[in-house]
Write an enzyme that holds these catalytic residues in place. Structure first.
Site, mmCIF file in Angstrom:
data_model
loop_
_atom_site.group_PDB
_atom_site.id
_atom_site.type_symbol
_atom_site.label_atom_id
_atom_site.label_comp_id
_atom_site.label_asym_id
_atom_site.label_seq_id
_atom_site.Cartn_x
_atom_site.Cartn_y
_atom_site.Cartn_z
ATOM 1 N N LYS A 17 -7.897 -3.833 6.541
ATOM 2 C CA LYS A 17 -8.870 -4.620 5.774
ATOM 3 C C LYS A 17 -8.164 -5.446 4.691
ATOM 4 C CE LYS A 17 -11.168 -0.933 4.524
ATOM 5 N NZ LYS A 17 -10.345 0.116 5.174
ATOM 6 N N ARG A 92 -19.459 1.519 0.960
ATOM 7 C CA ARG A 92 -18.896 2.643 1.687
ATOM 8 C C ARG A 92 -19.943 3.705 1.973
ATOM 9 N NH1 ARG A 92 -13.355 1.778 0.261
ATOM 10 N NH2 ARG A 92 -11.976 3.240 1.185
ATOM 11 N N ARG A 131 2.799 3.022 5.502
ATOM 12 C CA ARG A 131 2.511 1.945 4.542
ATOM 13 C C ARG A 131 3.330 2.120 3.251
ATOM 14 N NH1 ARG A 131 -3.502 0.663 2.766
ATOM 15 N NH2 ARG A 131 -3.527 2.878 2.306
ATOM 16 N N ARG A 164 1.482 5.152 -1.545
ATOM 17 C CA ARG A 164 0.282 5.515 -2.317
ATOM 18 C C ARG A 164 0.087 7.028 -2.261
ATOM 19 N NH1 ARG A 164 -4.549 1.458 -0.532
ATOM 20 N NH2 ARG A 164 -5.686 3.425 -0.389
ATOM 21 N N ARG A 175 -9.527 11.589 4.145
ATOM 22 C CA ARG A 175 -10.107 10.228 4.077
ATOM 23 C C ARG A 175 -10.784 9.877 5.393
ATOM 24 N NH1 ARG A 175 -5.155 6.748 2.337
ATOM 25 N NH2 ARG A 175 -6.592 4.981 2.422
HETATM 26 P P1 AP5 Z 1 -4.076 -2.175 5.083
HETATM 27 O O1 AP5 Z 1 -4.394 -3.619 5.236
HETATM 28 O O2 AP5 Z 1 -3.488 -1.722 3.782
HETATM 29 O O3 AP5 Z 1 -5.349 -1.295 5.479
HETATM 30 P P2 AP5 Z 1 -6.737 -1.068 4.726
HETATM 31 O O4 AP5 Z 1 -7.793 -1.047 5.762
HETATM 32 O O5 AP5 Z 1 -6.885 -2.035 3.591
HETATM 33 O O6 AP5 Z 1 -6.461 0.391 4.211
HETATM 34 P P3 AP5 Z 1 -6.770 1.121 2.826
HETATM 35 O O7 AP5 Z 1 -6.063 2.432 2.905
HETATM 36 O O8 AP5 Z 1 -6.421 0.263 1.642
HETATM 37 O O9 AP5 Z 1 -8.257 1.287 2.914
HETATM 38 P P4 AP5 Z 1 -9.117 2.369 2.340
HETATM 39 O O10 AP5 Z 1 -10.424 1.822 2.699
HETATM 40 O O11 AP5 Z 1 -8.883 3.765 2.733
HETATM 41 O O12 AP5 Z 1 -8.624 2.411 0.813
HETATM 42 P P5 AP5 Z 1 -9.160 1.723 -0.512
HETATM 43 O O13 AP5 Z 1 -8.003 1.219 -1.253
HETATM 44 O O14 AP5 Z 1 -10.300 0.800 -0.225
HETATM 45 O O15 AP5 Z 1 -3.093 -1.753 6.294
HETATM 46 C C1 AP5 Z 1 -2.587 -0.421 6.384
HETATM 47 C C2 AP5 Z 1 -1.127 -0.471 6.895
HETATM 48 O O16 AP5 Z 1 -1.099 -0.977 8.236
HETATM 49 C C3 AP5 Z 1 -0.217 -1.412 6.083
HETATM 50 O O17 AP5 Z 1 1.054 -0.813 6.032
HETATM 51 C C4 AP5 Z 1 -0.186 -2.730 6.912
HETATM 52 O O18 AP5 Z 1 1.035 -3.416 6.740
HETATM 53 C C5 AP5 Z 1 -0.342 -2.199 8.334
HETATM 54 N N1 AP5 Z 1 -1.124 -3.094 9.197
HETATM 55 C C6 AP5 Z 1 -2.253 -3.774 8.862
HETATM 56 N N2 AP5 Z 1 -2.721 -4.455 9.937
HETATM 57 C C7 AP5 Z 1 -1.876 -4.168 10.979
HETATM 58 C C8 AP5 Z 1 -1.832 -4.548 12.362
HETATM 59 N N3 AP5 Z 1 -2.779 -5.353 12.893
HETATM 60 N N4 AP5 Z 1 -0.847 -4.045 13.140
HETATM 61 C C9 AP5 Z 1 0.110 -3.212 12.608
HETATM 62 N N5 AP5 Z 1 0.110 -2.830 11.311
HETATM 63 C C10 AP5 Z 1 -0.865 -3.290 10.500
HETATM 64 O O19 AP5 Z 1 -9.798 2.981 -1.259
HETATM 65 C C11 AP5 Z 1 -9.009 4.014 -1.819
HETATM 66 C C12 AP5 Z 1 -9.898 5.055 -2.457
HETATM 67 O O20 AP5 Z 1 -10.674 4.456 -3.519
HETATM 68 C C13 AP5 Z 1 -10.952 5.698 -1.543
HETATM 69 O O21 AP5 Z 1 -10.431 6.775 -0.799
HETATM 70 C C14 AP5 Z 1 -12.004 6.132 -2.567
HETATM 71 O O22 AP5 Z 1 -11.623 7.304 -3.232
HETATM 72 C C15 AP5 Z 1 -11.994 4.993 -3.568
HETATM 73 N N6 AP5 Z 1 -12.972 3.930 -3.252
HETATM 74 C C16 AP5 Z 1 -12.686 2.638 -2.933
HETATM 75 N N7 AP5 Z 1 -13.815 1.941 -2.711
HETATM 76 C C17 AP5 Z 1 -14.838 2.806 -2.901
HETATM 77 C C18 AP5 Z 1 -16.255 2.684 -2.807
HETATM 78 N N8 AP5 Z 1 -16.848 1.522 -2.466
HETATM 79 N N9 AP5 Z 1 -17.011 3.784 -3.051
HETATM 80 C C19 AP5 Z 1 -16.440 4.957 -3.400
HETATM 81 N N10 AP5 Z 1 -15.100 5.151 -3.496
HETATM 82 C C20 AP5 Z 1 -14.299 4.070 -3.249
#
Ligand code: AP5
Length: 225
Positions: A17, A92, A131, A164, A175
């Site tokens: 994402k 979410r 990552r 991270r 997660r």
């Molecule tokens: P990346 O693009 O970083 O993936 P992502 O989907 O953004 O993953 P996140 O881990 O950031 O998402 P998340 O939803 O768990 O975490 P968030 O920060 O929102 O890609 C991942 C890896 O793959 C990278 O190394 C990239 O290079 C590689 N890659 C990407 N695309 C690729 C491809 N096509 N092919 C090969 N490799 C690829 O949330 C963190 C925490 O915050 C949550 O757990 C929660 O505690 C809290 N939180 C955040 N938002 C909320 C909410 N709305 N409500 C409640 N809690 C929340």
């Protein structure tokens, strides 16, 4: 008819994402709000929100809705979001989605599309365990799929790359469980409203990007017809 793009990026952790958001904001000149980034910044600052959120994030749980909803409701009402926005990591839960819909309705607007980047659990684990992120800009890399030119160093600004805390194996599992139980119901939520667009997140970053861009271009054409 409106040409606004009020977009949501949906999908399991590690689906790509953030990677796609970084590309789409360039294409469509949209303000991008990542709740994960906002919360990590709050933790680093040691703000009240950060102190409350840290324990949930470290364990892979969601931060309670009441801590997050106002952040986003206020964000989408800001002037720079008037022509559209890209939300990454929000909503979410169903209550978060309802709160967003209500806030937009109050502004006489609505979500244009929810872009679901799909990826199976096994691949999520590979993505997240490899990552690495820049300590300064948050720019993301992957040890196998998107490595930096020099090990451990950000190509863009030379800062250190780190893992991270929530990308450790035991937290990733939690997660994923949280995603399936609390966030996946949003797939049906947006599908039943005709807003869901699905993308195969197992394709390369460029292919996923091309597919999303094409879908959004079609959507814009349909809206202007
Ligand atoms: P990346 O693009 O970083 O993936 P992502 O989907 O953004 O993953 P996140 O881990 O950031 O998402 P998340 O939803 O768990 O975490 P968030 O920060 O929102 O890609 C991942 C890896 O793959 C990278 O190394 C990239 O290079 C590689 N890659 C990407 N695309 C690729 C491809 N096509 N092919 C090969 N490799 C690829 O949330 C963190 C925490 O915050 C949550 O757990 C929660 O505690 C809290 N939180 C955040 N938002 C909320 C909410 N709305 N409500 C409640 N809690 C929340």
């Amino acid at each position: 008819m409106s040409q606004e793009l009020n977009l949501i990026l949906l999908g399991p952790p590690g689906a790509g994402k953030g990677t796609q958001a970084a590309r789409l904001v360039q294409d469509f000149r949209l303000p991008w709000a990542s709740t994960g980034d906002m919360l990590r910044a709050a933790v680093t600052e040691g703000s009240d929100l950060g102190l409350k959120a840290k324990g949930f994030m470290d364990s892979g749980a969601l931060v309670p809705d009441d801590l997050i909803v106002d952040l986003i409701v206020e964000r989408v009402a800001q002037e720079d979001c008037e022509d559209g926005f890209l939300l990454d990591g929000y909503p979410r839960t169903i209550p978060q989605a309802d709160a967003l819909a209500e806030a937009l309705e109050g502004l006489d607007r609505k979500v244009t599309a929810a872009l679901l980047v799909e990826l199976d659990d096994e691949e999520v684990i590979r993505r997240l365990s490899g990552r690495r992120v820049c300590v300064t800009s948050g720019h993301g890399y992957h040890l196998d799929f998107d490595p930096p030119k020099h090990e451990g160093v950000c190509d863009q600004d030379g800062s250190r790359l780190v893992q991270r805390d929530d990308d450790k194996a035991e937290v990733i599992e939690n997660r994923l469980e949280v995603y399936h139980a609390q966030t996946e119901p949003l797939v049906e939520y947006f599908e039943s409203r005709g807003l869901l667009r699905r993308f195969d997140g197992s394709r390369s970053q460029t292919e996923v990007h091309d597919h999303i861009r094409a879908a959004l271009a079609t959507l814009r054409l349909e809206e202007s017809a």
